[in-house]
Design an enzyme around this catalytic site. Structure first.
Site, PDB file in Angstrom:
ATOM      1  N   LEU A 134     -46.136 -26.648 -52.509  1.00 18.27           N
ATOM      2  CA  LEU A 134     -45.950 -26.032 -51.198  1.00 18.27           C
ATOM      3  C   LEU A 134     -44.806 -26.693 -50.436  1.00 18.27           C
ATOM      4  O   LEU A 134     -43.909 -26.019 -49.950  1.00 18.27           O
ATOM      5  CB  LEU A 134     -47.249 -26.123 -50.387  1.00 18.27           C
ATOM      6  CG  LEU A 134     -47.239 -25.511 -48.987  1.00 18.27           C
ATOM      7  CD1 LEU A 134     -47.033 -24.000 -49.055  1.00 18.27           C
ATOM      8  CD2 LEU A 134     -48.535 -25.852 -48.237  1.00 18.27           C
ATOM      9  N   GLU A 136     -41.473 -28.746 -49.132  1.00 22.01           N
ATOM     10  CA  GLU A 136     -40.055 -28.807 -49.483  1.00 22.01           C
ATOM     11  C   GLU A 136     -39.386 -29.855 -48.600  1.00 22.01           C
ATOM     12  O   GLU A 136     -39.981 -30.310 -47.614  1.00 22.01           O
ATOM     13  CB  GLU A 136     -39.390 -27.441 -49.286  1.00 22.01           C
ATOM     14  CG  GLU A 136     -39.957 -26.351 -50.183  1.00 22.01           C
ATOM     15  CD  GLU A 136     -39.245 -25.013 -50.025  1.00 22.01           C
ATOM     16  OE1 GLU A 136     -38.248 -24.954 -49.261  1.00 22.01           O
ATOM     17  OE2 GLU A 136     -39.697 -24.029 -50.644  1.00 22.01           O
ATOM     18  N   SER A 141     -44.719 -30.393 -42.729  1.00 26.84           N
ATOM     19  CA  SER A 141     -45.734 -29.894 -41.806  1.00 26.84           C
ATOM     20  C   SER A 141     -45.473 -28.425 -41.454  1.00 26.84           C
ATOM     21  O   SER A 141     -46.403 -27.645 -41.245  1.00 26.84           O
ATOM     22  CB  SER A 141     -45.747 -30.734 -40.523  1.00 26.84           C
ATOM     23  OG  SER A 141     -46.162 -32.059 -40.802  1.00 26.84           O
ATOM     24  N   ARG A 278     -67.781 -66.717 -51.400  1.00 26.74           N
ATOM     25  CA  ARG A 278     -66.786 -67.599 -50.796  1.00 26.74           C
ATOM     26  C   ARG A 278     -67.452 -68.545 -49.796  1.00 26.74           C
ATOM     27  O   ARG A 278     -68.176 -68.113 -48.892  1.00 26.74           O
ATOM     28  CB  ARG A 278     -65.723 -66.751 -50.086  1.00 26.74           C
ATOM     29  CG  ARG A 278     -64.713 -67.524 -49.258  1.00 26.74           C
ATOM     30  CD  ARG A 278     -63.791 -68.361 -50.107  1.00 26.74           C
ATOM     31  NE  ARG A 278     -62.658 -68.845 -49.323  1.00 26.74           N
ATOM     32  CZ  ARG A 278     -61.835 -69.805 -49.736  1.00 26.74           C
ATOM     33  NH1 ARG A 278     -62.003 -70.361 -50.928  1.00 26.74           N
ATOM     34  NH2 ARG A 278     -60.830 -70.188 -48.974  1.00 26.74           N
ATOM     35  N   GLY A 350     -58.951 -62.946 -46.413  1.00 29.94           N
ATOM     36  CA  GLY A 350     -57.930 -63.895 -45.998  1.00 29.94           C
ATOM     37  C   GLY A 350     -56.706 -63.829 -46.901  1.00 29.94           C
ATOM     38  O   GLY A 350     -56.247 -62.756 -47.278  1.00 29.94           O
ATOM     39  N   GLU A 374     -51.643 -33.393 -47.588  1.00 33.00           N
ATOM     40  CA  GLU A 374     -52.408 -32.193 -47.224  1.00 33.00           C
ATOM     41  C   GLU A 374     -52.505 -32.017 -45.708  1.00 33.00           C
ATOM     42  O   GLU A 374     -53.518 -31.581 -45.166  1.00 33.00           O
ATOM     43  CB  GLU A 374     -53.787 -32.173 -47.887  1.00 33.00           C
ATOM     44  CG  GLU A 374     -53.691 -31.950 -49.385  1.00 33.00           C
ATOM     45  CD  GLU A 374     -54.933 -31.384 -50.003  1.00 33.00           C
ATOM     46  OE1 GLU A 374     -55.644 -30.599 -49.352  1.00 33.00           O
ATOM     47  OE2 GLU A 374     -55.205 -31.734 -51.166  1.00 33.00           O
TER      48      GLU A 374
END
Length: 390
Positions: A134, A136, A141, A278, A350, A374
């Protein structure tokens, strides 16, 4: 997958057991056969062939194809769950079922019986993937501003122009291409849709784009140089292409919401596991309240997004009148959540979150595209506002 067809009454809060069983099946496959390759796929920028093979073998590569064409006939929610669970471990791989639906849905919505029988059967049989053409260079948009032309030539059409940002271009065998057939009418009856095959004379592909994320899914420009298309490859009536394109996006933006859900959930799952292992200041960092609050917010946001995406999937299955609103809302909200959650996951790790040895930096990079393709989230907000204020 017969148990996942046409269930139009599902409730996002309490999924039927069939859907939870499906989730477990896809998650097991994704963790065993897709996740081990996700790092290399991203690092090398290569197409995830292992994922394609695994998904095809399980029938998850194009689950939406109706049974009469040899497909699984999965409904909208089942497809969402499949995409979500694959994206949880590898966003690039989730674009296989996601883009197969995007590329082929115009045929399901508007194609002739002959066209559906020919190409949906090929898709279901694993003979090739489908891509959607669709956008180009000057029509992103503003899709209605496209310049690609299709000119009638005897009993066929001659196609000239180019499409950019085409997902899985070069890997897909089949392409749904939108082109101007009447320049004076433009998007109001002047655009038509066609099926183009990869091996048609005059079809060529640009170099893969060098992207921030989803590096395992090739994104290329597709160029059409005097490509002759047989007349029976038009999708629907002449001039109905733009309507078909917009109807398609109403349904498939929900799939982007599913991708966003998956990558967000994957980031939260990894970060939560890391926090329990951790240790700093003599205890697991999961015991620090400030970090607990972050995790709590991440979980709430993901679950809120999931409810919206699943509700939108139900509306897609029923083709409710407010589908346009819900499709845009699900895509925009879930992708915004994905960007925030993956960024927070990097923060929770981190310095380790910032290096490629851990997957959350990949997830953060991958999540960004869900706010863009989209239809950007700014466009989604326009769609939502117009739906409310019309």
């Amino acid at each position: 997958m017969a148990g996942y067809q046409g269930n139009k009454d599902f409730d996002a809060c309490t999924l039927p057991k069939d859907y939870e069983d499906l989730r477990q099946s896809v998650r097991s496959l994704a963790e065993a056969q897709i996740a081990p390759h996700a790092h290399d796929v991203d690092d090398q920028g290569r197409f995830p062939k292992e994922a394609l093979d695994a998904l095809r073998q399980a029938g998850f590569d194009a689950p939406h194809v109706p049974e009469e064409y040899g497909g699984q006939g999965a409904d909208a929610l089942a497809t969402v769950i499949i995409v979500e669970e694959v994206a949880r471990v590898c966003m690039s791989s989730s674009l296989i079922p996601g883009v197969n639906k995007l590329g082929s849905l115009p045929l399901i919505l508007s194609g002739s019986e002959e066209l559906k029988s020919k190409y949906l059967t090929k898709l279901a049989n694993g003979e090739g993937m489908f891509s959607y053409c669709l956008s180009e260079p000057e029509a992103g948009s503003d899709a209605g501003g496209m310049k690609t032309r299709a000119v009638a030539d005897g009993d066929g059409w001659i196609l000239n122009g180019s499409k950019c940002w085409i997902t899985n271009a070069g890997e897909s065998e089949f392409y749904t291409v939108f082109a101007v057939t009447d320049p004076e009418k433009g998007s109001r009856g002047g655009i038509s849709a066609f099926v183009v095959e990869k091996n048609d004379n005059g079809v060529s592909f640009g170099a893969p784009e060098r992207k921030l994320g989803i590096k395992g899914s090739p994104t290329r420009t597709v160029t059409f140089d005097d490509v002759r298309i047989p007349g029976d490859r038009i999708i629907g009536e002449v001039g109905t292409g733009f309507t078909t394109a917009m109807r398609t996006l109403d349904h498939t933006r929900i799939t982007i919401g599913a991708q966003a859900l998956g990558v967000a959930q994957g980031a939260l799952d990894f970060a939560a596991g890391y926090m329990k292992e951790r240790r700093q200041f003599g205890k697991a960092i999961a015991e620090f309240q400030g970090l607990q609050f972050m995790v709590a917010d991440m979980a709430m946001q993901i679950e809120a997004a999931r409810q919206l995406v699943y509700a939108a999937a139900a509306k897609s299955e029923r083709e409710d009148k407010d589908l346009t609103y819900f499709g845009a809302a699900a895509k925009a909200y879930a992708s915004d959540v994905a960007m925030k959650v993956t960024t927070d996951a990097v923060q929770l790790l981190g310095g380790y979150g910032y290096v490629k040895d851990y997957p959350v930096e990949r997830m953060m990079r991958d999540a960004k595209i869900t706010q863009i393709y989209e239809g950007t989230n700014q466009v989604q907000r326009i769609v939502i506002a117009r739906s409310l204020l019309k």
